[in-house]
Write an enzyme that holds these catalytic residues in place. Structure first.
Site, PDB file in Angstrom:
ATOM      1  N   LYS A   1       0.838  -0.553   0.178  1.00 54.50           N
ATOM      2  CA  LYS A   1       0.072  -0.209   0.392  1.00 54.50           C
ATOM      3  C   LYS A   1       1.101   1.183   0.197  1.00 54.50           C
ATOM      4  CE  LYS A   1      -4.004  -1.702   1.129  1.00 54.50           C
ATOM      5  NZ  LYS A   1      -5.116  -2.330   2.489  1.00 54.50           N
TER       6      LYS A   1
ATOM      7  N   ARG B 255      -2.997 -10.464   5.125  1.00 55.53           N
ATOM      8  CA  ARG B 255      -4.029 -10.629   3.866  1.00 55.53           C
ATOM      9  C   ARG B 255      -2.745  -9.638   2.453  1.00 55.53           C
ATOM     10  NH1 ARG B 255      -5.546  -7.253  -0.059  1.00 55.53           N
ATOM     11  NH2 ARG B 255      -7.329  -7.873  -1.778  1.00 55.53           N
TER      12      ARG B 255
HETATM   13  N1  HH2 Z   1      -7.460  -4.442   0.470  1.00 55.47           N
HETATM   14  C1  HH2 Z   1      -8.011  -3.964  -0.462  1.00 55.47           C
HETATM   15  C2  HH2 Z   1      -8.900  -5.218  -0.780  1.00 55.47           C
HETATM   16  N2  HH2 Z   1      -9.222  -5.673  -0.269  1.00 55.47           N
HETATM   17  N3  HH2 Z   1      -9.671  -6.661   2.245  1.00 55.47           N
HETATM   18  C3  HH2 Z   1      -8.942  -6.838   3.339  1.00 55.47           C
HETATM   19  N4  HH2 Z   1     -10.160  -7.059   3.930  1.00 55.47           N
HETATM   20  N5  HH2 Z   1      -8.463  -5.986   3.884  1.00 55.47           N
HETATM   21  C4  HH2 Z   1      -7.210  -5.092   2.686  1.00 55.47           C
HETATM   22  O1  HH2 Z   1      -6.795  -3.792   3.336  1.00 55.47           O
HETATM   23  C5  HH2 Z   1      -7.783  -4.750   1.935  1.00 55.47           C
HETATM   24  C6  HH2 Z   1      -9.295  -5.613   1.416  1.00 55.47           C
HETATM   25  C7  HH2 Z   1      -7.220  -2.931  -1.541  1.00 55.47           C
HETATM   26  O2  HH2 Z   1      -6.061  -3.470  -2.236  1.00 55.47           O
HETATM   27  P1  HH2 Z   1      -5.535  -4.527  -3.534  1.00 55.47           P
HETATM   28  O3  HH2 Z   1      -6.973  -6.154  -3.369  1.00 55.47           O
HETATM   29  O4  HH2 Z   1      -4.354  -5.476  -3.708  1.00 55.47           O
HETATM   30  O5  HH2 Z   1      -6.171  -3.553  -3.763  1.00 55.47           O
HETATM   31  P2  HH2 Z   1      -7.530  -3.377  -5.385  1.00 55.47           P
HETATM   32  O6  HH2 Z   1      -8.503  -2.978  -4.103  1.00 55.47           O
HETATM   33  O7  HH2 Z   1      -7.272  -1.916  -6.419  1.00 55.47           O
HETATM   34  O8  HH2 Z   1      -7.782  -4.532  -6.144  1.00 55.47           O
END
Ligand code: HH2
Length: 279
Positions: A223, A258
């Protein structure tokens, strides 16, 4: 401390687990577009399992600030074939669906998902109903506002207190609707309506987020706040700082992590667990 997820129960009392991220989206901030075909997504999932992920979190809609909204049908088209195939080919994997839409969550559980990970924290009563009816494990994440608005000058009087109060409120609503206490896990939502200082404050005091003795899940992987502190522009260069946070958070008792890069984070939590007093 246990986590009940539909057909299995994870024992987190002395062992944490890694949730590997599988974004089947064209626009996720660090891996968008990479796993867009079914074969590529399944191969990536197999690799993460091989590297030690116990859970795979499959998402069909990016939550990054300003991301485009995705229809129910489009999101289903993205995630369901992946979940169906993984359920069939890797029954050992505990599958999670990363969605805020009740219809998508219900279909995903039917297809083989055992966890519903909702970044809007089950604010939608229909999502609560799906959780209660399905018996899936639930990840209740805190977010201030919506992905569109969340980073527009977020402010809190006391971020830890506000996040814990949100968890308490959601716990009451979920349990009242029939969700088992042991199915619930909380996540402070790092980067979701939080400044760098808010993120750090939450990471410094995870004990303030412990509500009803339920486990915490943390999503810091790659992040932007890591980039701000370490000067790493590219998301993929933030795996080392991610591992640093994972180790310290595990030492502070956070059991679920995660992440995008599985092996390094699995090693980090196993090493930390071996060094904990009384291990
Ligand atoms: N962060 C993201 C998405 N889902 N779910 C939980 N429980 N906690 C988190 O911190 C979280 C999440 C964002 O990250 P990412 O999936 O890598 O990116 P994007 O939302 O752009 O797909």
């Amino acid at each position: 401390m246990i986590w009940k997820c539909l057909h299995r129960t994870l024992d987190l009392s002395s062992r944490g687990e890694i949730m590997g991220i599988l974004n089947v989206t064209p626009d996720s901030f660090s891996d968008g577009g990479r796993y867009g075909t079914l074969d590529r997504a399944v191969a990536r999932a197999a690799q993460m399992l091989e590297e030690g992920a116990a859970i795979l979190d499959i998402g069909g809609e990016s939550t990054r600030p300003g991301a485009a909204e995705v229809s129910v049908d489009e999101e289903k088209t993205r995630v369901l074939p992946v979940i169906e195939r993984l359920h069939c080919e890797h029954p050992e994997a505990c599958l999670s669906v990363d969605t805020s839409k009740a219809e998508v969550a219900a279909a995903a559980v039917k297809a083989g998902a055992e966890i519903i990970n909702d970044v809007t924290g089950f604010r939608d009563p229909d999502m609560i109903a799906v959780a209660a009816e399905s018996g899936a494990g639930v990840v209740v994440m805190h977010m201030k506002g919506t992905p569109r608005t969340m980073q527009a000058e977020p402010s809190y009087e006391d971020v830890g207190r506000e996040v814990a109060a949100f968890f308490e409120d959601r716990f009451e609503a979920l349990v009242a609707a029939g969700v088992e206490k042991e199915a619930i896990v909380f996540d402070p939502g790092i980067g979701f309506g939080k400044t760098l200082q808010h993120n750090l404050e939450l990471l410094r005091h995870p004990e303030r987020l412990r509500v009803r003795d339920r486990p915490l899940l943390l999503g810091v992987s790659r992040k932007s706040f890591l980039g701000k502190l370490t000067g790493t522009e590219s998301a993929e260069d933030r795996d080392w700082s991610t591992v640093a946070v994972t180790s310290m958070a595990r030492e502070q008792g956070i059991a679920l992590h995660r992440v995008h890069e599985v092996r390094a984070n699995v090693e980090a939590i196993r090493m930390t667990e071996a060094m904990l007093p009384g291990a």
